[in-house]
Design a protein around this motif. Structure first.
Motif, short mmCIF file in Angstrom:
data_model
loop_
_atom_site.label_atom_id
_atom_site.label_comp_id
_atom_site.label_asym_id
_atom_site.label_seq_id
_atom_site.Cartn_x
_atom_site.Cartn_y
_atom_site.Cartn_z
N GLU A 252 25.66 -4.93 55.44
CA GLU A 252 25.89 -5.88 54.35
C GLU A 252 24.57 -6.41 53.81
O GLU A 252 24.40 -6.57 52.59
N THR A 256 23.21 -5.48 49.99
CA THR A 256 23.08 -6.60 49.05
C THR A 256 21.65 -6.79 48.58
O THR A 256 21.39 -7.03 47.39
N CYS A 257 20.70 -6.71 49.48
CA CYS A 257 19.29 -6.93 49.15
C CYS A 257 18.64 -5.61 48.78
O CYS A 257 18.56 -4.69 49.62
N CYS A 310 16.58 -12.19 51.55
CA CYS A 310 17.32 -12.98 50.55
C CYS A 310 16.36 -13.73 49.63
O CYS A 310 16.60 -13.82 48.41
N ILE A 343 24.05 -14.40 51.71
CA ILE A 343 24.35 -13.02 51.34
C ILE A 343 25.50 -12.98 50.34
O ILE A 343 25.47 -12.24 49.33
N ARG A 344 26.53 -13.77 50.59
CA ARG A 344 27.68 -13.78 49.67
C ARG A 344 27.28 -14.31 48.30
O ARG A 344 27.79 -13.85 47.26
N GLU A 347 25.70 -11.53 46.51
CA GLU A 347 26.70 -10.57 46.08
C GLU A 347 27.42 -11.06 44.83
O GLU A 347 27.67 -10.28 43.89
N ARG A 350 25.21 -10.66 41.84
CA ARG A 350 25.11 -9.25 41.44
C ARG A 350 26.38 -8.80 40.72
O ARG A 350 26.32 -8.10 39.70
#
Length: 357
Positions: A252, A256-257, A310, A343-344, A347, A350
């Motif tokens: 994940e 994401t990154c 992040c 992280i969320r 996301e 993005r």
């Protein structure tokens, strides 16, 4: 006189110790402060050395005598006034770098048969061991001064970023002035100790938060009687970064990154590779080593790696990455850091950007 200056006066029958005159001059230049010499005096010494034809300078008295006149020396020194020249020559003699061999009328000349009057350069060769030791000591001193100056600059920036001291605080201003001056190591050490005292105070800022709960006696008794184990877990949580490491799956984070691929094209296949990637990236982002190590201690190696990646995603809007990472470390110490939420959020940003496209 020109032909006579090339005659090897007093050449020894038996070999004697000698040193490269230019190596000696370079070494003396690095150790000039130990001998009380400035660059103008060293320039005069260089001019004297050019009158000795051989590169190897003997250490036997009388075997390295040069006899240029003051006018000739002045011309070789691009017209240095003779009064200034005499002052620098006297400095060289006073410090034992060269010695005088004066004639009866104090003229400098040479005669056939090995008789020469002028400046003997052999003392410089005899000082070779002392020169090398002084140059090494001076190099160590300069390295120590450079390290102290770097630590003062980093500590000063940290105090400003953390808000512990304002920019116009006398201590911040004095340290700025110290860094612009040429001072010795003990002075820098004193300034650093004073700055680090304030850094230690900022590290103890979270402690009074526990005393705030002491205003309500009932809550204090409740914590001591029923939630003592929970309190211990909260205190030990910053020292054990595993919860943050387990909350965020590696795939994940990697999916994401994406910004790290501009610097490290290879996709990390496991946590050790991701941690190494973060260790490569944090200096490029303007984060100092102390801040990164503190984050590893409070968040954990994996959690710090996730935080760095992040931060890299939104680096254009982070004005002070070092202060930002220290803020995340404080949140981790207080048990309020949510790496998965970061992280969320990335996301969601993005997905929103993709939908707008």
């Amino acid at each position: 006189m020109t032909e006579m200056s090339r005659i090897p006066f007093g050449q020894p029958v038996e070999p004697c110790a000698s040193h490269d005159k230019w190596v000696l001059l370079d070494t003396l230049t690095r150790a000039a402060s130990c001998f009380g010499l400035n660059h103008r005096t060293l320039t005069v010494l260089r001019a004297l050395l050019t009158f000795y034809p051989e590169r190897a300078l003997p250490d036997v008295p009388g075997l390295a005598v040069v006899f240029p006149s003051n006018r000739t020396l002045s011309q070789r020194l691009n017209g240095m006034p003779e009064s200034t020249l005499r002052r620098h020559l006297a400095t060289l003699v006073r410090h034992g770098i060269v010695s005088r061999q004066d004639s009866a009328n104090r003229k400098r000349f040479a005669r056939f048969g090995g008789l020469a009057f002028g400046f003997d350069l052999s003392p410089l060769s005899r000082l070779a061991d002392a020169l090398f030791q002084a140059a090494e000591a001076e190099q160590r001193t300069q390295q120590e001064i450079a390290a102290l100056r770097a630590r003062i600059a980093a500590t000063r920036v940290r105090l400003i970023d953390d808000g512990a001291l304002p920019v116009d605080h006398p201590l911040i201003e004095d340290s700025r002035r110290i860094l612009r001056r040429k001072v010795d190591a003990p002075t820098l050490q004193v300034v650093l100790e004073v700055l680090e005292t304030h850094v230690d105070k900022t590290r103890k800022i979270p402690a009074p938060a526990e005393k705030m709960s002491a205003t309500d006696s009932e809550i204090e008794r409740h914590i001591q009687t029923t939630d003592k184990a929970e309190s211990v877990c909260k205190e030990s949580a910053p020292q054990n970064p595993q919860p943050h490491q387990q909350d965020v799956p590696l795939d994940e984070v990697v999916s994401t990154c994406k910004e790290y691929q501009s610097f490290l094209p290879d996709v990390p296949s496991d946590w050790p590779n991701l941690i190494r990637a973060a260790q490569t990236l944090y200096p490029m982002m303007g984060i100092d080593r102390a801040t990164f190590d503190e984050a590893k201690h409070r968040i954990g190696s994996q959690g710090t790696a996730v935080a760095v990646l992040c931060m890299l995603e939104k680096l254009p809007v982070i004005h002070k990455p070092g202060a930002y990472l220290r803020g995340l470390s404080k949140k981790a110490m207080q048990g309020r850091l949510n790496l998965r939420g970061m992280i969320r959020a990335l996301e969601s940003q993005r997905l929103s950007a993709d939908n707008r496209v």
